[in-house]
Every structure is written in C-alpha cells, then in structure tokens.
Scaffold this motif. Structure first.
Motif, PDB file in Angstrom:
ATOM      1  N   ARG A 181       3.571  -5.125   9.131  1.00 42.24           N
ATOM      2  CA  ARG A 181       3.896  -5.890   7.915  1.00 42.24           C
ATOM      3  C   ARG A 181       5.079  -6.809   8.184  1.00 42.24           C
ATOM      4  NH1 ARG A 181      -0.386  -4.527   6.907  1.00 42.24           N
ATOM      5  NH2 ARG A 181      -1.212  -3.384   5.126  1.00 42.24           N
ATOM      6  N   ASP A 184       9.447  -9.325   4.807  1.00 41.65           N
ATOM      7  CA  ASP A 184       9.540  -9.686   3.387  1.00 41.65           C
ATOM      8  C   ASP A 184       8.194  -9.560   2.668  1.00 41.65           C
ATOM      9  OD1 ASP A 184       8.283 -11.660   4.757  1.00 41.65           O
ATOM     10  OD2 ASP A 184       9.609 -13.294   4.139  1.00 41.65           O
ATOM     11  N   GLY A 185       7.245  -8.805   3.262  1.00 40.66           N
ATOM     12  CA  GLY A 185       5.897  -8.755   2.683  1.00 40.66           C
ATOM     13  C   GLY A 185       5.593  -7.447   1.975  1.00 40.66           C
ATOM     14  N   GLU A 186       4.395  -7.405   1.364  1.00 50.20           N
ATOM     15  CA  GLU A 186       3.907  -6.199   0.669  1.00 50.20           C
ATOM     16  C   GLU A 186       3.491  -5.161   1.699  1.00 50.20           C
ATOM     17  OE1 GLU A 186       2.200  -5.945  -2.732  1.00 50.20           O
ATOM     18  OE2 GLU A 186       3.671  -7.424  -3.379  1.00 50.20           O
ATOM     19  N   ILE A 187       3.763  -3.888   1.414  1.00 45.22           N
ATOM     20  CA  ILE A 187       3.338  -2.831   2.335  1.00 45.22           C
ATOM     21  C   ILE A 187       1.900  -2.402   2.035  1.00 45.22           C
ATOM     22  CG2 ILE A 187       3.736  -0.419   2.946  1.00 45.22           C
ATOM     23  CD1 ILE A 187       6.666  -0.916   2.970  1.00 45.22           C
ATOM     24  N   GLY A 188       1.508  -2.463   0.755  1.00 40.28           N
ATOM     25  CA  GLY A 188       0.165  -2.032   0.354  1.00 40.28           C
ATOM     26  C   GLY A 188       0.033  -0.528   0.530  1.00 40.28           C
ATOM     27  N   ASP A 189      -1.144  -0.065   1.042  1.00 41.59           N
ATOM     28  CA  ASP A 189      -1.355   1.377   1.172  1.00 41.59           C
ATOM     29  C   ASP A 189      -0.895   1.933   2.524  1.00 41.59           C
ATOM     30  OD1 ASP A 189      -3.236   0.116   2.667  1.00 41.59           O
ATOM     31  OD2 ASP A 189      -4.965   1.153   1.809  1.00 41.59           O
ATOM     32  N   ARG A 211      -4.463  -7.539   5.935  1.00 42.66           N
ATOM     33  CA  ARG A 211      -4.079  -8.199   4.683  1.00 42.66           C
ATOM     34  C   ARG A 211      -2.884  -9.144   4.735  1.00 42.66           C
ATOM     35  NH1 ARG A 211      -4.651  -2.548   1.835  1.00 42.66           N
ATOM     36  NH2 ARG A 211      -4.058  -2.059   3.977  1.00 42.66           N
ATOM     37  N   PRO A 212      -1.844  -8.860   5.551  1.00 49.20           N
ATOM     38  CA  PRO A 212      -0.746  -9.848   5.591  1.00 49.20           C
ATOM     39  C   PRO A 212      -1.219 -11.234   6.029  1.00 49.20           C
ATOM     40  CG  PRO A 212      -0.037  -7.778   6.570  1.00 49.20           C
ATOM     41  CD  PRO A 212      -1.525  -7.662   6.328  1.00 49.20           C
ATOM     42  N   GLN A 215      -4.981 -12.012   3.189  1.00 52.66           N
ATOM     43  CA  GLN A 215      -4.681 -12.211   1.766  1.00 52.66           C
ATOM     44  C   GLN A 215      -3.512 -13.167   1.534  1.00 52.66           C
ATOM     45  OE1 GLN A 215      -6.854 -10.647  -0.383  1.00 52.66           O
ATOM     46  NE2 GLN A 215      -7.796  -9.991   1.535  1.00 52.66           N
TER      47      GLN A 215
END
Ligand code: C5P
Length: 232
Positions: A181, A184-189, A211-212, A215
C-alpha cells in the motif's frame, strides 16, 4: 531475478480488464491473472493479454495429485505465461511433477513459485482444523525450504517474511509479495502492509499490487509511482 511490479487484475470479465489495460499506452505492466478472471474467460484471456505485450503471472494455485498437476502445468506452459504457482502443501512429489510439466522441449519454463500457508489461515485454524501444531512462521519457512528443495524458484509471501525467506533459502530464491500500500493510501482488507519503498528495502523481488492501482483515480500514475518507489 529482475525486480518488477505485478498488477493484480482482479476483474471478472475481459471487458473490464481491457478497459483497464487500455489506459496504459506506453507502459506494459506485468499482469497477474487470478482464478476469477481465468474461470470466467478461459485460456483466451491469457492469450489476448499476452498478445498485447504484457508478461503474465497466472495465479491458479494448483494442488492435486502429481500426475494431474504435471498434465495441467503442461497446458499452462503452452499458454506461454511468465510465472505460475501451486500450493507447497501438495508435497515434493507434486512440486517436482509440476516442474516436469512446465518445462518445454527447449528446457525453458515459466517461473514457478509456491504458496506456503495462505494469509487467511491463522495459527489457530492451522492448529485446530489442519492439526498442524507448529508456529505458523516455522511452517511457512519449512514449506518455503521444501519448495526450494523441490526445484521451485520462489514463494508468495508477506513482505514482512521476505527477508527471512531469503535468509533461509538464499537471495536467488524469489519472493513475490502482496499486501503493498502507498503510505498515504487506503489499506482496505489487508492487515499487515508495506509501502513499495519498504518492500524494496526488505528485498522483495516482485510486489503484487491490486486496488492501489486498479481503483486509483489515475491508474497509470499510480503504477508509475509504484515502479519508481519499488524499482527506482
Ligand atoms: O488489491 P490488493 O493489492 O490487496 O491485491 C492483492 C492481490 O494479491 C490479490 O490478487 C490477492 O488475492 C493477492 N494475494 C494477497 N495475499 C496473499 C496472497 C495473494 O493479497 N497472501
């Protein structure tokens, strides 16, 4: 082994995957095709993405009796993929049969890596459902060594395990690491993550990023950022 970013194309149809890949006009990312896309679209999807000039990691995680795996690997090898995988739990006989099936008449073959324990398998489940009593780290390292001794090229592992795998199995033994990841991004699941720069630092050979990149508002920019952080 060359360091590279592998983009996990976790899409369910060829329309979606091509809409994504069409955004890349200059770069030709190394692409991971998983079970969902392969089962939905069949071997044609591999041929079509290959024809567009991408390298392919076909992530089908084979696990069956040695003879079946050997014959199936022969089919995958004829698709001219660059990397594929299996479950080390299939034992040495299955892994050796897989190499036999993958090897072409000219002696070349795709990179073959093993899944040790899935990250979704907790130590508790391993102990109570699979009756494996050892600590999970020990099991992962032991399976990695089994894969190496059977002649495989590497393992899929968490970036946190990559350094230890290299220590146990040698620096030439390839580590392919998901769970990446941006800082500065989303971790998600994902639970235990690393940035591309940290994965580089720890010695991962390939990072698998889904996804990084897929998406992102600008997937090409996200891919380029990943490459510059990981490959430099
Ligand atoms: O979207 P994301 O970057 O989380 O995608 C990671 C990819 O790596 C997915 O295709 C996922 O199935 C795969 N993977 C993983 N963890 C593992 C093994 C494979 O995330 N232990």
């Amino acid at each position: 082994m060359g360091k590279d970013v592998i983009v996990a194309c976790d899409f369910s149809s060829k329309e979606e995957v091509f809409a994504f890949l069409d955004k890349f006009t200059e770069e030709k990312p190394f692409v991971k095709i998983g079970m969902e896309l392969y089962y939905a679209e069949g071997p044609e999807i591999v041929k079509e993405i290959k024809k567009r000039g991408h390298k392919i990691f076909l992530d089908l995680k084979l696990h069956d009796i040695p003879n079946t795996v050997m014959k199936s690997m022969r089919v995958l090898s004829s698709l001219d993929v660059d990397m594929t995988n299996l479950h080390a739990a299939g034992t040495a006989a299955m892994m050796e049969a897989a190499i036999k099936g993958l090897t072409k008449s000219d002696g070349t073959r795709p990179i073959l890596i093993a899944v040790t324990q899935l990250t979704s398998t907790s130590e508790d489940r391993m102990k109570n459902e699979l009756l494996i009593d050892k600590p999970i780290d020990e099991v992962v390292m032991h399976y990695a060594l089994n894969a190496k001794n059977a002649g495989l090229d590497g393992v899929v592992c968490s970036p946190l395990e990559a350094a230890k795998v290299h220590e146990k199995c040698g620096t030439d033994f390839v580590t392919v690491t998901p769970g990446v990841r941006f800082a500065d991004g989303e971790i998600g699941d994902q639970v235990r993550v690393m940035t591309p720069a940290q994965a580089k630092e720890i010695g991962s050979d390939y990072i698998v990023v889904g996804r990084p990149i897929t998406q992102a508002a600008d997937p090409v920019a996200a891919y380029k950022r990943c490459v510059s952080e990981f490959v430099g």
